[in-house]
Scaffold this motif. Structure first.
Motif, PDB file in Angstrom:
ATOM      1  N   ALA A  33      22.129  24.460 -23.939  1.00  0.00           N
ATOM      2  CA  ALA A  33      21.528  25.087 -23.239  1.00  0.00           C
ATOM      3  C   ALA A  33      21.836  26.518 -23.116  1.00  0.00           C
ATOM      4  CB  ALA A  33      21.738  23.690 -22.046  1.00  0.00           C
ATOM      5  N   PHE A  34      21.327  27.536 -23.054  1.00  0.00           N
ATOM      6  CA  PHE A  34      21.253  28.672 -22.768  1.00  0.00           C
ATOM      7  C   PHE A  34      20.155  28.559 -20.946  1.00  0.00           C
ATOM      8  CE2 PHE A  34      21.976  30.517 -26.528  1.00  0.00           C
ATOM      9  CZ  PHE A  34      23.704  31.033 -26.271  1.00  0.00           C
ATOM     10  N   ILE A  35      20.682  28.949 -19.592  1.00  0.00           N
ATOM     11  CA  ILE A  35      19.543  28.662 -18.716  1.00  0.00           C
ATOM     12  C   ILE A  35      20.584  29.977 -18.670  1.00  0.00           C
ATOM     13  CG2 ILE A  35      19.278  27.471 -16.729  1.00  0.00           C
ATOM     14  CD1 ILE A  35      18.868  25.305 -18.068  1.00  0.00           C
ATOM     15  N   ASP A  36      18.686  31.047 -17.773  1.00  0.00           N
ATOM     16  CA  ASP A  36      19.284  32.290 -17.112  1.00  0.00           C
ATOM     17  C   ASP A  36      20.079  32.249 -15.337  1.00  0.00           C
ATOM     18  OD1 ASP A  36      19.171  33.511 -19.723  1.00  0.00           O
ATOM     19  OD2 ASP A  36      17.743  34.748 -18.917  1.00  0.00           O
ATOM     20  N   ILE A  61      14.741  23.523 -28.998  1.00  0.00           N
ATOM     21  CA  ILE A  61      13.939  24.039 -28.135  1.00  0.00           C
ATOM     22  C   ILE A  61      13.595  23.797 -27.175  1.00  0.00           C
ATOM     23  CG2 ILE A  61      12.851  20.843 -27.132  1.00  0.00           C
ATOM     24  CD1 ILE A  61      14.662  19.804 -28.471  1.00  0.00           C
ATOM     25  N   GLN A  62      12.157  25.150 -27.127  1.00  0.00           N
ATOM     26  CA  GLN A  62      12.180  25.968 -25.278  1.00  0.00           C
ATOM     27  C   GLN A  62      10.949  25.239 -24.154  1.00  0.00           C
ATOM     28  OE1 GLN A  62      11.490  29.819 -26.287  1.00  0.00           O
ATOM     29  NE2 GLN A  62       9.949  29.834 -25.363  1.00  0.00           N
ATOM     30  N   LEU A 109      17.130  24.750 -25.147  1.00  0.00           N
ATOM     31  CA  LEU A 109      18.672  24.417 -25.587  1.00  0.00           C
ATOM     32  C   LEU A 109      18.873  24.136 -27.792  1.00  0.00           C
ATOM     33  CD1 LEU A 109      17.613  19.789 -24.248  1.00  0.00           C
ATOM     34  CD2 LEU A 109      19.534  21.866 -24.175  1.00  0.00           C
ATOM     35  N   ILE A 110      20.018  24.128 -27.884  1.00  0.00           N
ATOM     36  CA  ILE A 110      19.962  25.187 -29.403  1.00  0.00           C
ATOM     37  C   ILE A 110      20.974  23.955 -29.704  1.00  0.00           C
ATOM     38  CG2 ILE A 110      20.599  26.750 -30.709  1.00  0.00           C
ATOM     39  CD1 ILE A 110      19.014  28.448 -29.181  1.00  0.00           C
ATOM     40  N   ARG A 111      21.358  23.607 -31.086  1.00  0.00           N
ATOM     41  CA  ARG A 111      22.055  22.981 -31.944  1.00  0.00           C
ATOM     42  C   ARG A 111      23.407  23.759 -32.204  1.00  0.00           C
ATOM     43  NH1 ARG A 111      21.298  17.885 -33.512  1.00  0.00           N
ATOM     44  NH2 ARG A 111      19.135  17.681 -34.333  1.00  0.00           N
ATOM     45  N   TYR A 144      13.882  23.822 -37.841  1.00  0.00           N
ATOM     46  CA  TYR A 144      12.438  24.139 -36.950  1.00  0.00           C
ATOM     47  C   TYR A 144      12.611  24.600 -34.716  1.00  0.00           C
ATOM     48  CZ  TYR A 144       9.927  21.294 -40.019  1.00  0.00           C
ATOM     49  OH  TYR A 144       9.454  20.926 -40.821  1.00  0.00           O
ATOM     50  N   TYR A 145      12.158  25.407 -35.093  1.00  0.00           N
ATOM     51  CA  TYR A 145      12.357  25.876 -33.957  1.00  0.00           C
ATOM     52  C   TYR A 145      11.029  25.375 -32.351  1.00  0.00           C
ATOM     53  CZ  TYR A 145      13.353  29.155 -29.172  1.00  0.00           C
ATOM     54  OH  TYR A 145      14.001  29.169 -27.844  1.00  0.00           O
TER      55      TYR A 145
END
Length: 230
Positions: A33-36, A61-62, A109-111, A144-145
């Motif tokens: 996960a990227f969460i700024d 998944i954004q 969230l990104i694989r 898919y994004y």
């Protein structure tokens, strides 16, 4: 701390894209996960994402940013990021590329296997638009994004001076948007955005996008040079 000894603090002077790439290299789980730091994810964010995580074709998944004063805002439909080359340039100018192909790694969230689709030489150079580059690589590879509006988060405002300095820094450096978008399309889009801000008298957004537009010719040339080297 929730994670105790599992926390790893990475300090780097790398570009934004480089910092994200280095962080991705340290991950040993299926998803990351990227969460700024200026983003607050709201209750139910992960529960809304988890239903998509078992689909092997979904790589990103954004969620959607909402105003802290309008948390009950009617959500937009769930959308799938499309390769920019499939989008009519006139639609980009009129509605903006974010509607079709944009992404925002402020909360996503990104694989972790996405790293196999990314060119490290490009990632470490990108000072902005690295989120767009990541989403486009997913879409072009046939995965898919997903942009899920039920995953809500608040992007808290920072000082205007910081925003302008950030816009100037990004406007003069390599931008992932230019990897897929030709400059004429970007210029038309940026001018349309500025005219819209003028009509709304939105001085803050006008200043930010104006600064980015001024530096965009240099950013475009520098980005194209990176793609050739990469």
């Amino acid at each position: 701390s929730v994670f105790k000894d599992q926390v790893v603090v990475l300090r780097t002077r790398a570009s934004l894209g480089g910092a994200r790439y280095l962080g991705m290299k340290l991950v040993d789980t299926e998803w990351l996960a990227f969460i700024d730091s200026d983003v607050e994810i709201l209750d139910g964010w992960f529960n809304e994402a988890i239903r998509y995580m078992s689909n092997p074709k979904i790589y990103g998944i954004q969620g959607e940013f909402v105003s802290p004063h309008k948390l009950n805002k009617s959500p937009i439909p769930i959308r799938i990021v499309r390769p920019l080359r499939e989008v009519d340039a006139r639609l980009i100018v009129r509605y903006g590329f974010n509607l079709f192909s944009g992404a925002d790694t402020g909360h996503v969230l990104i694989r972790s296997s996405i790293i196999e689709l990314l060119n490290p030489r490009i990632m470490i150079k990108l000072r902005s638009g690295e989120d767009f580059y990541i989403a486009q690589q997913i879409a072009k590879a046939g995965f898919y994004y997903v942009r899920n509006p039920l995953m809500k988060a608040i992007h808290w405002d920072v000082d205007m001076r910081i925003k302008v300095l950030k816009a100037l820094s990004r406007g003069l450096g390599e931008n992932g948007i230019f990897i897929e978008m030709n400059y004429l399309t970007y210029l038309s889009y940026a001018l349309a955005r500025i005219l819209s801000d003028l009509s709304k008298r939105d001085i803050r957004e006008l200043l930010i996008y104006g600064v980015q537009l001024i530096g965009s010719p240099l950013a475009y040339v520098k980005t194209k040079a990176v793609t050739v080297i990469g």
